[in-house]
Design an enzyme around this catalytic site. Structure first.
Site, PDB file in Angstrom:
ATOM      1  N   SER A 151      -1.738   0.540  -7.148  1.00  0.00           N
ATOM      2  CA  SER A 151      -0.549   0.039  -6.445  1.00  0.00           C
ATOM      3  C   SER A 151       0.392  -0.546  -7.490  1.00  0.00           C
ATOM      4  CB  SER A 151      -0.999  -1.055  -5.471  1.00  0.00           C
ATOM      5  OG  SER A 151       0.092  -1.805  -4.989  1.00  0.00           O
TER       6      SER A 151
ATOM      7  N   TYR B 298      -5.433  -8.889  -2.663  1.00  0.00           N
ATOM      8  CA  TYR B 298      -5.091  -7.458  -2.758  1.00  0.00           C
ATOM      9  C   TYR B 298      -4.630  -7.134  -4.173  1.00  0.00           C
ATOM     10  CZ  TYR B 298      -2.921  -2.940  -1.822  1.00  0.00           C
ATOM     11  OH  TYR B 298      -2.587  -1.594  -1.855  1.00  0.00           O
TER      12      TYR B 298
HETATM   13  N1  NDP Z   1       0.505   2.232   2.031  1.00  0.00           N
HETATM   14  C1  NDP Z   1       0.967   1.618   0.941  1.00  0.00           C
HETATM   15  O1  NDP Z   1       2.084   1.051   0.946  1.00  0.00           O
HETATM   16  C2  NDP Z   1       0.170   1.648  -0.317  1.00  0.00           C
HETATM   17  C3  NDP Z   1      -1.170   1.983  -0.342  1.00  0.00           C
HETATM   18  N2  NDP Z   1      -1.851   1.966  -1.539  1.00  0.00           N
HETATM   19  C4  NDP Z   1      -3.251   2.303  -1.597  1.00  0.00           C
HETATM   20  O2  NDP Z   1      -3.440   3.609  -1.115  1.00  0.00           O
HETATM   21  C5  NDP Z   1      -4.777   3.745  -0.642  1.00  0.00           C
HETATM   22  C6  NDP Z   1      -4.746   4.457   0.700  1.00  0.00           C
HETATM   23  O3  NDP Z   1      -4.106   3.639   1.646  1.00  0.00           O
HETATM   24  P1  NDP Z   1      -3.112   4.189   2.765  1.00  0.00           P
HETATM   25  O4  NDP Z   1      -3.161   5.659   2.808  1.00  0.00           O
HETATM   26  O5  NDP Z   1      -1.835   3.513   2.562  1.00  0.00           O
HETATM   27  O6  NDP Z   1      -3.731   3.528   4.079  1.00  0.00           O
HETATM   28  P2  NDP Z   1      -4.610   4.100   5.263  1.00  0.00           P
HETATM   29  O7  NDP Z   1      -5.039   2.892   6.004  1.00  0.00           O
HETATM   30  O8  NDP Z   1      -3.902   5.188   5.964  1.00  0.00           O
HETATM   31  O9  NDP Z   1      -5.858   4.762   4.516  1.00  0.00           O
HETATM   32  C7  NDP Z   1      -6.937   4.027   4.030  1.00  0.00           C
HETATM   33  C8  NDP Z   1      -8.108   4.966   3.900  1.00  0.00           C
HETATM   34  O10 NDP Z   1      -9.215   4.267   3.327  1.00  0.00           O
HETATM   35  C9  NDP Z   1     -10.360   4.546   4.111  1.00  0.00           C
HETATM   36  N3  NDP Z   1     -11.313   3.450   3.989  1.00  0.00           N
HETATM   37  C10 NDP Z   1     -11.098   2.132   4.169  1.00  0.00           C
HETATM   38  N4  NDP Z   1     -12.235   1.450   3.988  1.00  0.00           N
HETATM   39  C11 NDP Z   1     -13.193   2.361   3.688  1.00  0.00           C
HETATM   40  C12 NDP Z   1     -14.578   2.288   3.399  1.00  0.00           C
HETATM   41  N5  NDP Z   1     -15.242   1.120   3.375  1.00  0.00           N
HETATM   42  N6  NDP Z   1     -15.239   3.427   3.121  1.00  0.00           N
HETATM   43  C13 NDP Z   1     -14.612   4.605   3.136  1.00  0.00           C
HETATM   44  N7  NDP Z   1     -13.306   4.758   3.390  1.00  0.00           N
HETATM   45  C14 NDP Z   1     -12.617   3.635   3.682  1.00  0.00           C
HETATM   46  C15 NDP Z   1      -9.830   4.729   5.529  1.00  0.00           C
HETATM   47  O11 NDP Z   1     -10.706   5.535   6.301  1.00  0.00           O
HETATM   48  P3  NDP Z   1     -11.749   5.024   7.377  1.00  0.00           P
HETATM   49  O12 NDP Z   1     -11.146   3.861   8.095  1.00  0.00           O
HETATM   50  O13 NDP Z   1     -11.941   6.238   8.242  1.00  0.00           O
HETATM   51  O14 NDP Z   1     -12.979   4.692   6.600  1.00  0.00           O
HETATM   52  C16 NDP Z   1      -8.565   5.507   5.240  1.00  0.00           C
HETATM   53  O15 NDP Z   1      -8.857   6.888   5.117  1.00  0.00           O
HETATM   54  C17 NDP Z   1      -5.371   2.345  -0.615  1.00  0.00           C
HETATM   55  O16 NDP Z   1      -6.217   2.189  -1.744  1.00  0.00           O
HETATM   56  C18 NDP Z   1      -4.156   1.448  -0.733  1.00  0.00           C
HETATM   57  O17 NDP Z   1      -4.453   0.213  -1.325  1.00  0.00           O
HETATM   58  C19 NDP Z   1      -1.221   1.655  -2.710  1.00  0.00           C
HETATM   59  C20 NDP Z   1       0.083   1.326  -2.728  1.00  0.00           C
HETATM   60  C21 NDP Z   1       0.888   1.307  -1.543  1.00  0.00           C
HETATM   61  O1  LIG Z   2       0.119  -1.609  -2.221  1.00  0.00           O
HETATM   62  C1  LIG Z   2       1.192  -1.981  -1.827  1.00  0.00           C
HETATM   63  C2  LIG Z   2       2.420  -1.637  -2.537  1.00  0.00           C
HETATM   64  S1  LIG Z   2       3.321  -2.998  -2.985  1.00  0.00           S
HETATM   65  O2  LIG Z   2       3.595  -3.771  -1.741  1.00  0.00           O
HETATM   66  O3  LIG Z   2       2.519  -3.808  -3.910  1.00  0.00           O
HETATM   67  O4  LIG Z   2       4.553  -2.519  -3.612  1.00  0.00           O
END
Ligand code: NDP
Ligand SMILES: O=CCS(=O)(=O)O
Length: 253
Positions: free
Chosen positions: A149, A163
């Site tokens: 991130s 986070y």
């Molecule tokens: N959205 C944003 O603004 C940003 C997101 N990110 C990062 O991107 C990544 C994906 O997030 P994003 O797509 O946004 O959010 P989502 O909530 O759409 O996706 C999160 C994914 O992680 C899976 N997950 C969560 N916990 C577990 C676990 N214990 N075991 C296996 N799978 C797990 C969920 O699946 P399930 O619940 O089915 O297990 C889901 O597929 C994260 O690491 C997040 O920190 C980074 C920067 C910005």
């Molecule tokens: O993961 C989240 C993205 S930001 O809020 O840190 O820009």
């Protein structure tokens, strides 16, 4: 440069929604065999069906909680057995809670560390022997891509506390892996998105940079991040993209 990923097996955690699902679709569209992992087995099975209907590469799906280390080991062994090897790991599974430290639930802090840090360590540990074998094999290269991130490089605002700490931790781990494996041709790279419209940013209370939420931004789409992953893993063997930070144009912090 070849962006053809035929004969490559990519394992994607967090593939049931958001960035992980978009990444799986993008890699499958380039011909990769994709292995979809997440806790919600029904969701990864649905995505498996959708990709299969398009006739793009081979798709496998397993229910997996990345915080369950015994299950992670077993699933990675099974994947390697079923596909013949693992060329890429995309660590995308992650969760976020944004609350002032004084009001935060300690269980939420622990859950973020368990998923965003320990989960990445566990899947990476399970994948490494297979990635090393892949790098020694026909293709001569293997990849670990971790979805960090902007919050892994800087604290993007109040309430980012744990986070941001988890994302800083995986940034340090990834750079250490990169240094350890240069001569083994296992590339370890980071993708550092700003705010992306996904379940994480559209459900529940969430801190948003600039005190605006995803709907007020021209936020990134999951596909924007998937593009960055595809760019990273489709470089020629001699070129490693170590880090890609991408933000919505309007994101200030
Ligand atoms: N959205 C944003 O603004 C940003 C997101 N990110 C990062 O991107 C990544 C994906 O997030 P994003 O797509 O946004 O959010 P989502 O909530 O759409 O996706 C999160 C994914 O992680 C899976 N997950 C969560 N916990 C577990 C676990 N214990 N075991 C296996 N799978 C797990 C969920 O699946 P399930 O619940 O089915 O297990 C889901 O597929 C994260 O690491 C997040 O920190 C980074 C920067 C910005
Ligand atoms: O993961 C989240 C993205 S930001 O809020 O840190 O820009």
């Amino acid at each position: 440069m070849s962006s053809d990923l035929h004969q490559v097996t990519a394992v994607i955690t967090g593939a049931s929604s958001g960035i992980g699902a978009a990444t799986a679709e993008a890699l499958a569209a380039r011909g990769a065999t994709v292995v979809l992992l997440a806790r919600r087995e029904g969701r990864v099975s649905e995505l498996q069906e959708r990709i299969n209907e398009r006739g793009q590469g081979r798709v496998l799906a397993h229910g997996l909680d990345v915080t369950d280390s015994a299950a992670v080991t077993a699933v990675f062994e099974r994947i390697a057995h079923d596909t013949g090897g693992i060329d890429m790991l995309v660590n995308c599974a992650g969760i976020g809670s944004w609350a002032p430290a004084l009001e935060a639930d300690l269980a939420d802090w622990h859950a973020m560390v368990e998923t965003n840090v320990t989960g990445v360590l566990t899947t990476t540990h399970a994948a490494l022997p297979h990635l090393a074998a892949a790098a020694d094999g026909r293709r001569g290269i293997a990849d670990i891509v971790t979805i960090s991130s902007v919050g892994g490089r800087k604290v993007t605002g109040p309430n980012s506390n744990v986070y941001a700490a988890t994302k800083h931790a995986v940034n340090a781990f990834t750079e250490a892996l990169r240094q350890d494996f240069t001569r083994r041709h296992i590339r370890a790279g980071l993708i550092e998105p700003g705010i992306v419209t996904t379940e994480m940013t559209t459900s529940g209370e969430r801190y948003a940079p600039d005190a605006r939420n995803a709907s007020e931004y021209g936020a990134l789409a999951p596909e924007d991040v998937a593009d960055a992953v595809v760019y990273m893993v489709s470089r020629p063997r001699h070129a490693a993209i170590n880090e890609i930070m991408l933000r919505p144009t309007e994101q200030t912090v």
